[in-house]
Design a protein around this motif. Structure first.
Motif, mmCIF file in Angstrom:
data_model
loop_
_atom_site.group_PDB
_atom_site.id
_atom_site.type_symbol
_atom_site.label_atom_id
_atom_site.label_comp_id
_atom_site.label_asym_id
_atom_site.label_seq_id
_atom_site.Cartn_x
_atom_site.Cartn_y
_atom_site.Cartn_z
ATOM 1 N N LEU A 1 -57.097 119.702 93.733
ATOM 2 C CA LEU A 1 -56.006 120.447 94.356
ATOM 3 C C LEU A 1 -56.441 121.880 94.660
ATOM 4 N N ARG A 2 -57.164 122.491 93.741
ATOM 5 C CA ARG A 2 -57.628 123.867 93.937
ATOM 6 C C ARG A 2 -58.656 123.947 95.073
ATOM 7 N N MET A 3 -59.447 122.916 95.262
ATOM 8 C CA MET A 3 -60.365 122.899 96.404
ATOM 9 C C MET A 3 -59.591 122.765 97.715
ATOM 10 N N LEU A 4 -58.529 121.975 97.707
ATOM 11 C CA LEU A 4 -57.689 121.879 98.906
ATOM 12 C C LEU A 4 -57.058 123.228 99.241
ATOM 13 N N ALA A 5 -56.596 123.927 98.198
ATOM 14 C CA ALA A 5 -55.946 125.225 98.413
ATOM 15 C C ALA A 5 -56.928 126.309 98.827
ATOM 16 N N LEU B 1 -48.865 121.819 98.324
ATOM 17 C CA LEU B 1 -49.614 121.398 97.143
ATOM 18 C C LEU B 1 -48.768 121.674 95.902
ATOM 19 N N LEU B 2 -48.640 120.692 95.019
ATOM 20 C CA LEU B 2 -47.786 120.832 93.840
ATOM 21 C C LEU B 2 -48.598 120.497 92.597
ATOM 22 N N ASP B 3 -48.749 121.473 91.700
ATOM 23 C CA ASP B 3 -49.564 121.317 90.501
ATOM 24 C C ASP B 3 -48.673 121.082 89.282
ATOM 25 N N GLU B 4 -48.449 119.816 88.929
ATOM 26 C CA GLU B 4 -47.600 119.414 87.805
ATOM 27 C C GLU B 4 -46.316 120.236 87.758
ATOM 28 N N PRO B 5 -45.519 120.223 88.826
ATOM 29 C CA PRO B 5 -44.372 121.138 88.915
ATOM 30 C C PRO B 5 -43.240 120.829 87.943
ATOM 31 N N LEU B 6 -43.213 119.633 87.355
ATOM 32 C CA LEU B 6 -42.108 119.283 86.456
ATOM 33 C C LEU B 6 -42.507 119.304 84.986
ATOM 34 N N ALA B 7 -43.735 119.721 84.694
ATOM 35 C CA ALA B 7 -44.248 119.629 83.328
ATOM 36 C C ALA B 7 -43.463 120.487 82.340
ATOM 37 N N ARG C 1 -40.328 116.369 105.868
ATOM 38 C CA ARG C 1 -41.435 115.500 106.286
ATOM 39 C C ARG C 1 -42.770 116.231 106.205
ATOM 40 N N ALA C 2 -42.861 117.173 105.273
ATOM 41 C CA ALA C 2 -44.119 117.887 105.054
ATOM 42 C C ALA C 2 -45.119 116.959 104.367
ATOM 43 N N THR C 3 -46.397 117.178 104.644
ATOM 44 C CA THR C 3 -47.444 116.493 103.898
ATOM 45 C C THR C 3 -47.501 117.123 102.510
ATOM 46 N N MET C 4 -47.394 116.301 101.468
ATOM 47 C CA MET C 4 -47.310 116.814 100.105
ATOM 48 C C MET C 4 -48.368 116.153 99.231
ATOM 49 N N ILE C 5 -49.095 116.980 98.481
ATOM 50 C CA ILE C 5 -50.091 116.507 97.516
ATOM 51 C C ILE C 5 -49.611 116.934 96.136
ATOM 52 N N TYR C 6 -49.341 115.968 95.290
ATOM 53 C CA TYR C 6 -48.637 116.191 94.025
ATOM 54 C C TYR C 6 -49.540 115.774 92.869
ATOM 55 N N VAL C 7 -49.932 116.723 92.032
ATOM 56 C CA VAL C 7 -50.785 116.440 90.879
ATOM 57 C C VAL C 7 -49.923 116.178 89.650
ATOM 58 N N THR C 8 -50.200 115.082 88.944
ATOM 59 C CA THR C 8 -49.455 114.777 87.726
ATOM 60 C C THR C 8 -50.270 113.850 86.832
ATOM 61 N N HIS C 9 -50.002 113.912 85.528
ATOM 62 C CA HIS C 9 -50.569 112.931 84.598
ATOM 63 C C HIS C 9 -49.512 111.900 84.210
ATOM 64 N N ASP C 10 -48.286 112.064 84.753
ATOM 65 C CA ASP C 10 -47.156 111.202 84.409
ATOM 66 C C ASP C 10 -47.049 110.086 85.449
ATOM 67 N N GLN C 11 -47.389 108.863 85.045
ATOM 68 C CA GLN C 11 -47.399 107.775 86.022
ATOM 69 C C GLN C 11 -46.017 107.428 86.550
ATOM 70 N N SER C 12 -44.961 107.633 85.741
ATOM 71 C CA SER C 12 -43.615 107.329 86.224
ATOM 72 C C SER C 12 -43.207 108.286 87.340
ATOM 73 N N GLU C 13 -43.588 109.569 87.227
ATOM 74 C CA GLU C 13 -43.335 110.524 88.315
ATOM 75 C C GLU C 13 -44.042 110.093 89.588
ATOM 76 N N ALA C 14 -45.329 109.788 89.467
ATOM 77 C CA ALA C 14 -46.111 109.408 90.638
ATOM 78 C C ALA C 14 -45.544 108.146 91.282
#
Length: 346
Positions: free
Chosen positions: A46-50, A160-166, A188-201
Motif C-alpha cells: 500500500l505504501r508503494m502505491l501511495a 488507499l485504506l490502511d486497516e481503517p477499522l482496526a 465508484r472510486a477505485t479502493m485498495i483496502y488493507v486488512t488482516h481481518d478476513q470477515s472485513e475483506a
C-alpha cells in the motif's frame, strides 16, 4: 477512470524481502482488499502505491501513466491518490470542515468552489450537519468518515485504506462496514483496502489478494476464495473448514457426496488427496446406530447463537468441524454425511 496495474513489484529492506514479485490487474472502480497476516507485506504494498516507499523491482501504472519503477518514482502528491490511515490523522485544532478542506487549501482552491467541494464531500459521508464541530466531539466512526470525506474532496483516482477499522470496537466496525459499502456505491472510486481481518475483506471487496510472506497466494472474488481455495493455507485462512485426506479427485476439483464418502472409506495409504470440507456441508444423522455415514466422536461443543459448532474426531484421527441445530454431549458417538468437498493442491 483508469485501471491500476501492479506488475511484478518487489520490495527489499536490506536482506528482508517484504514483497516478492506481486502482480495485480485492478479494474477502474473496483474495491480490492489486500488480506493476510501481520508481516505478509500488504501495508508495504500500500505504501508503494501511495509513493511513500520506492520499488526494488517491477512497475506500478495508473492507466497509461507509470507511477513507479526502478528508474522512476512519482512523488505522492502527484499521484492523485488519497489515503485513510488507521489513526484517522485529523488536525485537532481544526473544525471538521477545515480538516476536509485542507487538501484543497494546499492546492490553493478558495471561495465558493472551495466551500462547495467541502460540502459535497461531507454530504457523501452524511456529516454535513457536523461541519463546524471539532474532531474531539465526534465518535470513532464519525472521525473515520471525516477522513473519508477528506479523501473524496480532491476527487482522487484511487483511495488507499490502511486497516481503517482496526481501532473501532466490534459493533462499530459492523456499522462502518456498511458505511464503506455505501461510500463505494456512491463514489465508484477505485479502493485498495488493507486488512488482516478476513470477515472485513469478504464482506467489502469485489476481489481479494491473499498474501503470505510477501507473495500472492490467491487473487479471486470472496466467493471463489471460500468455495475454491487454491491451497490448504488459503483454505484455513478464509472461513472455517476441515482438511481431510481422501482417495479421490485432483486439485481444483469439486467432489460430490458419493465420491467424497467413498474416498474417505479407502485405506490410509490410498488417501493422498487433501480436501476441504466446510462445516455447512456436514450433516449429523439423527440415529447414530443407523451405520449409514462416517462415524465420529464429539470432542467439544460451542454455542454460536443461531447454531452449535461441533468439533469432532473421526476414526482416522482427523478432526472435523460441523454445525448442528442442537447441543450434543461431549464424548457422544455420531454418524455424519459429508455432502461435498474441494480438492486442494498438495
Amino acid at each position: 477512470m483508469a485501471g491500476l496495474m501492479i506488475d511484478r513489484v518487489s520490495k527489499c529492506f536490506g536482506e528482508q524481502q517484504a514483497v516478492d514479485s506481486l502482480s495485480l490487474d485492478i479494474e477502474p472502480g473496483e474495491f480490492v482488499a489486500l488480506l493476510g497476516p501481520s508481516g505478509c507485506g500488504k501495508t508495504t504494498m500500500l505504501r508503494m502505491l501511495a509513493g511513500f516507499e520506492a520499488l526494488s523491482e517491477g512497475e506500478i501504472r495508473l492507466g497509461e501513466r507509470t507511477l513507479a519503477s526502478r528508474e522512476l518514482h512519482v512523488p505522492p502528491e502527484q499521484r492523485n491518490m488519497a489515503m485513510v490511515f488507521q489513526s484517522y490523522a485529523l488536525w485537532p485544532h481544526m473544525s471538521v470542515a477545515d480538516n476536509v478542506g485542507y487538501p484543497l487549501k494546499l492546492r490553493r482552491l478558495e471561495g465558493d468552489a472551495y466551500r462547495r467541494r467541502v460540502a459535497q464531500a461531507l454530504s457523501l459521508v452524511d456529516l454535513a450537519s457536523h461541519a463546524g464541530r471539532s474532531p474531539q466531539e465526534l465518535s470513532g466512526g464519525q472521525r473515520q468518515r471525516v477522513a473519508l470525506a477528506r479523501c473524496l474532496v480532491t476527487d482522487p483516482d484511487v483511495v488507499l485504506l490502511d486497516e481503517p477499522l482496526a481501532n473501532l470496537d466490534r459493533h462499530l466496525r459492523a456499522a462502518m462496514e456498511q458505511s464503506f459499502r455505501e461510500f463505494h456505491r456512491r463514489t465508484r472510486a477505485t479502493m485498495i483496502y488493507v486488512t488482516h481481518d478476513q470477515s472485513e475483506a469478504m464482506s467489502l471487496a469485489d476481489r481479494i489478494a491473499v498474501m503470505r510472506g510477501g507473495r500472492l497466494e490467491q487473487w479471486a472474488t470472496p466467493e471463489a476464495l471460500y468455495r475454491r481455495p487454491r491451497s490448504a493455507w488459503v483454505a484455513s485462512f478464509i472461513g472455517q473448514g476441515s482438511l481431510l485426506q481422501v482417495a479421490a479427485g485432483r486439485p481444483g476439483q469439486r467432489l460430490d457426496e458419493h465420491t467424497l464418502m467413498h474416498g474417505l472409506a479407502a485405506v490410509a495409504s490410498e488417501r493422498v488427496q487433501p480436501v476441504l470440507v466446510r462445516p455447512e456441508h456436514v450433516t449429523v444423522l439423527p440415529d447414530a446406530s443407523a451405520q449409514r455415514g462416517l462415524r465420529a466422536r464429539v470432542e467439544s461443543v460451542t454455542f454460536r447463537g443461531e447454531r452449535h459448532e461441533l468439533h469432532l474426531r473421526l476414526a482416522s484421527g482427523e478432526s472435523l468441524v460441523a454445525y448442528h441445530h442442537a447441543a450434543l454431549v461431549e464424548g457422544e458417538s455420531v454418524e455424519l454425511i459429508l455432502h461435498e468437498g474441494w480438492c486442494l493442491e498438495p
